[in-house]
Design a protein around this motif. Structure first.
Motif, short mmCIF file in Angstrom:
data_model
loop_
_atom_site.label_atom_id
_atom_site.label_comp_id
_atom_site.label_asym_id
_atom_site.label_seq_id
_atom_site.Cartn_x
_atom_site.Cartn_y
_atom_site.Cartn_z
N PHE A 25 117.95 3.08 -4.29
CA PHE A 25 118.62 3.24 -5.58
C PHE A 25 117.70 2.65 -6.63
O PHE A 25 117.59 1.43 -6.77
N GLY A 26 117.01 3.52 -7.36
CA GLY A 26 116.03 3.04 -8.33
C GLY A 26 116.36 3.48 -9.74
O GLY A 26 117.01 4.50 -9.96
N THR A 27 115.89 2.68 -10.69
CA THR A 27 116.03 2.99 -12.11
C THR A 27 114.65 3.20 -12.71
O THR A 27 113.74 2.40 -12.49
N SER A 28 114.47 4.33 -13.42
CA SER A 28 113.24 4.62 -14.15
C SER A 28 112.03 4.58 -13.22
O SER A 28 111.97 5.35 -12.26
N ALA A 29 111.08 3.66 -13.45
CA ALA A 29 109.92 3.57 -12.56
C ALA A 29 110.35 3.27 -11.13
O ALA A 29 109.72 3.74 -10.18
N GLY A 30 111.42 2.50 -10.96
CA GLY A 30 111.93 2.22 -9.62
C GLY A 30 112.47 3.45 -8.93
O GLY A 30 112.35 3.60 -7.71
N ALA A 31 113.08 4.36 -9.70
CA ALA A 31 113.54 5.62 -9.13
C ALA A 31 112.33 6.49 -8.74
O ALA A 31 112.34 7.14 -7.69
N HIS A 32 111.31 6.50 -9.60
CA HIS A 32 110.08 7.23 -9.26
C HIS A 32 109.49 6.72 -7.96
O HIS A 32 109.14 7.49 -7.06
N LEU A 33 109.38 5.39 -7.83
CA LEU A 33 108.79 4.81 -6.62
C LEU A 33 109.65 5.10 -5.39
O LEU A 33 109.12 5.35 -4.30
N SER A 34 110.97 5.07 -5.56
CA SER A 34 111.87 5.37 -4.44
C SER A 34 111.67 6.79 -3.95
O SER A 34 111.58 7.05 -2.74
N MET A 35 111.58 7.73 -4.89
CA MET A 35 111.34 9.12 -4.51
C MET A 35 109.96 9.29 -3.90
O MET A 35 109.81 9.97 -2.88
N LEU A 36 108.96 8.67 -4.52
CA LEU A 36 107.59 8.84 -4.03
C LEU A 36 107.44 8.30 -2.61
O LEU A 36 106.83 8.95 -1.75
N TYR A 37 108.00 7.13 -2.36
CA TYR A 37 107.92 6.55 -1.02
C TYR A 37 108.64 7.43 0.00
O TYR A 37 108.07 7.79 1.05
N SER A 38 109.87 7.80 -0.29
CA SER A 38 110.65 8.55 0.67
C SER A 38 110.09 9.95 0.90
O SER A 38 109.92 10.38 2.05
N TYR A 39 109.82 10.68 -0.17
CA TYR A 39 109.35 12.06 -0.03
C TYR A 39 107.94 12.14 0.56
O TYR A 39 107.67 12.96 1.43
N SER A 40 107.03 11.28 0.09
CA SER A 40 105.64 11.43 0.50
C SER A 40 105.40 10.97 1.93
O SER A 40 104.50 11.46 2.61
N ARG A 41 106.21 10.02 2.40
CA ARG A 41 105.99 9.48 3.74
C ARG A 41 107.01 9.98 4.75
O ARG A 41 106.99 9.55 5.92
N ASN A 42 107.88 10.91 4.30
CA ASN A 42 108.87 11.50 5.20
C ASN A 42 109.59 10.43 6.03
O ASN A 42 109.65 10.49 7.26
N VAL A 43 110.11 9.43 5.33
CA VAL A 43 110.74 8.30 6.01
C VAL A 43 112.12 8.73 6.51
O VAL A 43 113.04 8.93 5.73
N THR A 44 112.25 8.88 7.81
CA THR A 44 113.46 9.49 8.37
C THR A 44 114.70 8.62 8.27
O THR A 44 115.82 9.13 8.29
N ASP A 45 114.53 7.30 8.15
CA ASP A 45 115.72 6.45 8.07
C ASP A 45 116.17 6.21 6.63
O ASP A 45 117.15 5.50 6.40
N VAL A 46 115.48 6.78 5.66
CA VAL A 46 115.99 6.80 4.29
C VAL A 46 116.82 8.06 4.13
O VAL A 46 116.29 9.17 4.14
N LYS A 47 118.11 7.89 4.00
CA LYS A 47 119.03 9.03 4.01
C LYS A 47 119.44 9.49 2.61
O LYS A 47 119.81 10.65 2.43
N ILE A 48 119.41 8.56 1.64
CA ILE A 48 119.88 8.86 0.29
C ILE A 48 118.90 8.29 -0.73
O ILE A 48 118.41 7.17 -0.58
N ILE A 49 118.64 9.08 -1.79
CA ILE A 49 117.91 8.59 -2.96
C ILE A 49 118.85 8.68 -4.16
O ILE A 49 119.46 9.73 -4.39
N VAL A 50 118.94 7.60 -4.91
CA VAL A 50 119.63 7.61 -6.21
C VAL A 50 118.56 7.47 -7.28
O VAL A 50 117.89 6.43 -7.36
N SER A 51 118.38 8.51 -8.07
CA SER A 51 117.40 8.48 -9.16
C SER A 51 118.14 8.29 -10.48
O SER A 51 118.77 9.22 -10.99
N HIS A 52 118.04 7.09 -11.01
CA HIS A 52 118.62 6.78 -12.31
C HIS A 52 117.49 6.85 -13.33
O HIS A 52 116.65 5.96 -13.40
#
Length: 269
Positions: free
Chosen positions: A126-153
């Motif tokens: 659950f990230g806000t602004s740059a934190g949301a960007h980093l959350s998406m970048l980490y999860s999407y780019s590394r295909n982290v299977t145990d990350v089930k939900i992204i909240v992009s604020h």
């Protein structure tokens, strides 16, 4: 059951905090900024299987975990059996950009949390602004299977968007992430730091919230992410509220955001 590892770390003070017990400033790495506050369910019988990780914003060069405290009470209330981890990470500068060290910090924090509990856990980022960007970048780019939900604020998913790279008002916006280099000079770096590039059918389910008058995240950003996720059949939901970069939304919209997140978690996690 909760691992005893957390209770016997020297120097930690546990505080009652609503439905949770707060363990502040837990180090997940050796750098002073690699710390997190961990909120454990207060019930001794709780078996933690889900962890919400809060990731602050600040344009990759500022901000701190205290900035995410406004979201803690409703998570404690609506999810009393979830663990909440509110993390700091290494801030970026022109000389020491945030990429890739900030994505590595997310990986290090989740690795620490994976080793903290006696059972396998899954995550929502659950990230806000740059934190949301980093959350998406980490999860999407590394295909982290145990990350089930992204909240992009109000998180930007595509740094190569013409709304960014074609507008001189945004020159330098990403220097603390990628270093002092414009898109025209180093397009590969802007591609590498754009979460949108990595979306595929295995990407985490994503819910996002944006303002209709956000001067930092152009209006083109949300549709780009929604369409890319949809093209791969990834569950997603997005809402646009009146206001800017999250800070001047109405109380009614902020409450709606909380309701939407709770419903999305319950339906998809």
């Amino acid at each position: 059951m909760i691992s005893i590892k957390l209770y016997f770390l020297v120097g930690f003070i546990l505080h009652a905090h609503g439905e949770h017990i707060l363990i502040p400033d837990v180090p997940y790495g050796s750098h002073p900024e690699q710390i997190m506050d961990i909120y454990l369910p207060s019930s001794e019988n709780s078996v933690v299987s889900k962890v919400v990780v809060l990731v602050h914003g600040g344009a990759w060069f500022s901000g701190e975990k205290a900035d995410m405290l406004e979201f803690v009470p409703f998570l404690e209330r609506d999810f009393p059996d979830y663990c909440i981890a509110n993390m700091d990470y290494q801030l970026g500068t022109h000389e020491s950009p945030g990429f890739p060290k900030q994505v590595d910090d997310l990986d290090l924090a989740l690795t620490y949390l994976r080793g903290t509990f006696t059972n396998n856990v899954t995550f929502a980022l659950f990230g806000t602004s740059a934190g949301a960007h980093l959350s998406m970048l980490y999860s999407y780019s590394r295909n982290v299977t145990d990350v089930k939900i992204i909240v992009s604020h109000v998180g930007p998913p595509d740094l190569t968007d013409p709304s960014y790279v074609g507008n001189p008002l945004y020159n330098g916006l990403f220097y603390n992430l990628v270093g002092p280099c414009l898109y025209a000079e180093c397009p590969d770096l802007y591609n590498a730091t754009s979460p949108l590039v990595y979306v595929n059918e295995r990407s985490a389910k994503t819910i996002g919230f944006y303002g209709d008058f956000d001067l930092q995240v152009p209006s083109t950003q949300m549709p780009l992410l929604r369409e890319k996720l949809g093209s791969f059949g990834v569950t997603n939901k997005f809402k646009v509220y009146q206001g800017g970069h999250g800070w001047n939304w109405s109380d009614a919209d902020k409450e709606d955001l909380r309701v939407e997140i709770t419903q999305f978690f319950n339906e998809n996690w």
